[in-house]
Design a protein around this motif. Structure first.
Motif, short mmCIF file in Angstrom:
data_model
loop_
_atom_site.label_atom_id
_atom_site.label_comp_id
_atom_site.label_asym_id
_atom_site.label_seq_id
_atom_site.Cartn_x
_atom_site.Cartn_y
_atom_site.Cartn_z
N VAL A 88 0.87 -1.18 0.00
CA VAL A 88 0.00 0.00 0.00
C VAL A 88 0.91 1.22 0.00
CG1 VAL A 88 -1.74 1.31 1.25
CG2 VAL A 88 -1.85 -1.20 1.22
N GLY A 89 0.82 2.03 -1.04
CA GLY A 89 1.67 3.20 -1.19
C GLY A 89 0.91 4.50 -1.05
N SER A 90 1.66 5.60 -0.96
CA SER A 90 1.07 6.94 -0.89
C SER A 90 0.04 7.07 0.23
CB SER A 90 0.44 7.32 -2.24
OG SER A 90 1.41 7.31 -3.27
N HIS A 91 0.37 6.48 1.38
CA HIS A 91 -0.47 6.57 2.58
C HIS A 91 -1.85 5.96 2.39
CE1 HIS A 91 2.46 9.12 4.62
NE2 HIS A 91 2.55 9.82 3.51
N GLY A 92 -2.00 5.06 1.45
CA GLY A 92 -3.30 4.41 1.27
C GLY A 92 -3.98 4.69 -0.04
N VAL A 93 -3.40 5.53 -0.88
CA VAL A 93 -4.01 5.83 -2.17
C VAL A 93 -3.76 4.71 -3.17
CG1 VAL A 93 -4.01 7.41 -4.14
CG2 VAL A 93 -3.87 8.32 -1.82
N GLU A 94 -2.55 4.17 -3.18
CA GLU A 94 -2.17 3.15 -4.17
C GLU A 94 -2.12 1.78 -3.51
OE1 GLU A 94 0.86 4.83 -7.24
OE2 GLU A 94 1.58 5.34 -5.24
N TRP A 95 -2.61 0.78 -4.23
CA TRP A 95 -2.69 -0.59 -3.68
C TRP A 95 -2.14 -1.61 -4.67
CZ3 TRP A 95 -5.73 -2.34 0.74
CH2 TRP A 95 -6.15 -1.27 1.55
N ARG A 96 -1.40 -2.57 -4.14
CA ARG A 96 -1.08 -3.79 -4.88
C ARG A 96 -1.42 -4.95 -3.96
NH1 ARG A 96 4.89 -5.91 -6.23
NH2 ARG A 96 4.50 -7.16 -4.34
N VAL A 97 -2.62 -5.46 -4.14
CA VAL A 97 -3.14 -6.53 -3.29
C VAL A 97 -3.57 -7.68 -4.19
CG1 VAL A 97 -4.88 -7.16 -1.59
CG2 VAL A 97 -3.88 -4.88 -1.54
N ASP A 98 -3.17 -8.89 -3.80
CA ASP A 98 -3.47 -10.08 -4.60
C ASP A 98 -2.94 -9.96 -6.02
OD1 ASP A 98 -4.78 -11.22 -2.43
OD2 ASP A 98 -6.71 -10.34 -2.98
N GLY A 99 -1.82 -9.25 -6.17
CA GLY A 99 -1.17 -9.13 -7.47
C GLY A 99 -1.77 -8.11 -8.39
N HIS A 100 -2.81 -7.40 -7.94
CA HIS A 100 -3.48 -6.42 -8.79
C HIS A 100 -3.20 -5.01 -8.27
CE1 HIS A 100 -5.61 -9.65 -10.80
NE2 HIS A 100 -5.97 -10.11 -9.62
N ALA A 101 -2.79 -4.12 -9.17
CA ALA A 101 -2.48 -2.74 -8.78
C ALA A 101 -3.73 -1.87 -8.89
CB ALA A 101 -1.38 -2.18 -9.67
N GLU A 102 -3.81 -0.90 -7.99
CA GLU A 102 -4.96 0.00 -7.98
C GLU A 102 -4.49 1.41 -7.62
OE1 GLU A 102 -8.60 0.92 -4.92
OE2 GLU A 102 -8.13 -1.18 -5.33
N ALA A 103 -4.78 2.36 -8.47
CA ALA A 103 -4.48 3.76 -8.19
C ALA A 103 -5.44 4.61 -9.02
CB ALA A 103 -3.04 4.11 -8.52
N ALA A 104 -6.65 4.76 -8.54
CA ALA A 104 -7.70 5.37 -9.34
C ALA A 104 -7.87 6.84 -8.99
CB ALA A 104 -9.02 4.63 -9.13
N LEU A 105 -7.01 7.69 -9.55
CA LEU A 105 -7.19 9.12 -9.41
C LEU A 105 -8.08 9.62 -10.54
CD1 LEU A 105 -3.67 10.54 -8.49
CD2 LEU A 105 -5.55 9.98 -6.96
N THR A 106 -8.97 10.55 -10.23
CA THR A 106 -9.82 11.12 -11.26
C THR A 106 -9.03 12.14 -12.08
OG1 THR A 106 -10.56 12.94 -9.87
CG2 THR A 106 -11.79 10.86 -9.70
N ALA A 107 -9.60 12.55 -13.20
CA ALA A 107 -8.95 13.56 -14.03
C ALA A 107 -8.76 14.86 -13.26
CB ALA A 107 -9.77 13.80 -15.30
N ASP A 108 -9.75 15.21 -12.43
CA ASP A 108 -9.65 16.43 -11.62
C ASP A 108 -8.52 16.30 -10.60
OD1 ASP A 108 -10.75 19.01 -10.49
OD2 ASP A 108 -10.99 17.71 -8.74
N GLU A 109 -8.40 15.13 -9.98
CA GLU A 109 -7.32 14.92 -9.01
C GLU A 109 -5.95 15.01 -9.68
OE1 GLU A 109 -9.23 12.06 -5.55
OE2 GLU A 109 -8.70 11.18 -7.49
N LEU A 110 -5.83 14.43 -10.85
CA LEU A 110 -4.56 14.49 -11.58
C LEU A 110 -4.18 15.93 -11.91
CD1 LEU A 110 -5.01 11.46 -13.98
CD2 LEU A 110 -3.43 11.60 -12.05
#
Length: 259
Positions: A88-110
Motif C-alpha cells: 500500500v503506497g502513498s499513505h493508502g491511495v495506491e494498492w497492490r493486493v493479490d497481485g493487482h495494482a490500484e491507483a484510481a485518481l480522477t482527471a480532476d485529481e490528476l
C-alpha cells in the motif's frame, strides 16, 4: 498518549496475537524495516527483519502488508517484495493486493496534483538542498539535507504555495518531510480496509513516523501496535529503532509458524 511498556508485556502480547485465526502484519518501511538514508532509492530493509517478513508472508492465514508513504513503484523497487506480498503506497491511495495494482485518481485529481507540483517546484528552486519528490497522489518536500532553520523556512514557503495552488490540499508532516496530497486517506484507512478485505481477527502494526499514528489510532483490543523510536504515540508498545524490530518480527514469525 500511551507510556512505554515493558519487553515482557510485548512478549505476552505477541504470544496472544500469534494465536489469532487470521492475522494481518502491517509494516511501515522507512524508519521501521529500514533505517533512513539521504538517498531514499538506496535504502534496504535490515536483513534479519526482511527474513522474518518473508517467513510471516509464507505463514498460514497470515497477510503481510507494507504500508508506506512512498509511491507504490518506489516501495516495490526498494523492497523487491514478492508479487504475493501486499503493498500500500502513498499513505493508502495506491494498492497492490493479490497481485493487482490500484491507483484510481480522477482527471480532476490528476490536474490538482500537477498544479500543486508546479507550485512546489518553484519553492524547491529557491532552497538548495531541499528536494521536491513528485508522487502519484501528491508531493513530498524533503529537508533532510538542510539545516533546521532552512527547513523551517522552506516548509513554511511550501505550505503557502501548496494551499494557494489548491485550498483543499491535505498537508501532513513527517520526519524531515512535509507532504501534500489531493486525496484525504491515511494509513489508518488502509488498515481498516485491509482488515475488512481479509476478514482479519487481529492486526500487528509497526511504524515510526507521525503519519503512522493514524494506523495506531484504528487498532483495537487484541491488536498490537509498536512505535519504533521516540515521540508521542498511541501505540501500546515502543522499541528503540529498526534494529530492535528485527527481534520482534523474528519472535512473531516463530510463534505464528508453530501455533
Amino acid at each position: 498518549m500511551r507510556d512505554e511498556t515493558t519487553t515482557g508485556d510485548l512478549d505476552a502480547a505477541l504470544e496472544a496475537l500469534a494465536a489469532a485465526p487470521r492475522l494481518i502484519v502491517a509494516l511501515d518501511f522507512d524508519g521501521t524495516l529500514a533505517p533512513f538514508a539521504d538517498d531514499p532509492s538506496q535504502v534496504g530493509a535490515l536483513p534479519g527483519s526482511w527474513a522474518a517478513v518473508l517467513t510471516l508472508n509464507r505463514a498460514k492465514d497470515t497477510e503481510v502488508v507494507l504500508v508506506s508513504g512512498r509511491p507504490l513503484g518506489s516501495l516495490a523497487a526498494v523492497t523487491h517484495a514478492p508479487e504475493d506480498m501486499a503493498l500500500v503506497g502513498s499513505h493508502g491511495v495506491e494498492w497492490r493486493v493479490d497481485g493487482h495494482a490500484e491507483a484510481a485518481l480522477t482527471a480532476d485529481e490528476l490536474e490538482r496534483v500537477a498544479r500543486i507540483g508546479a507550485a512546489l517546484d518553484e519553492v524547491g528552486a529557491r532552497f538548495p538542498g531541499v528536494v521536491v519528490e513528485h508522487k502519484p497522489a501528491g508531493h513530498g518536500v524533503h529537508t533532510r539535507r538542510v539545516s533546521a532553520d532552512v527547513a523551517s523556512e522552506a516548509n513554511a514557503a511550501a505550505s503557502r504555495a501548496a494551499h494557494d495552488a489548491d485550498p483543499e490540499v491535505l498537508e501532513r508532516g513527517g520526519k524531515d518531510i512535509l507532504e501534500f496530497a489531493v486525496r484525504h486517506v491515511t494509513k489508518g484507512d488502509a488498515i481498516v480496509r485491509l482488515r475488512d478485505l481479509h476478514g482479519a481477527d487481529a492486526v500487528f502494526f509497526a511504524g515510526d513516523d507521525v503519519t503512522d499514528e493514524d494506523g495506531f489510532r484504528v487498532l483495537g483490543e487484541g491488536d498490537v501496535g509498536v512505535k519504533v523510536g521516540p515521540g508521542e504515540t498511541r501505540a501500546g508498545f515502543r522499541i528503540d529503532d529498526p534494529a530492535a524490530l528485527t527481534g520482534v518480527l523474528k519472535q512473531l514469525a516463530r510463534l505464528r509458524a508453530t501455533r
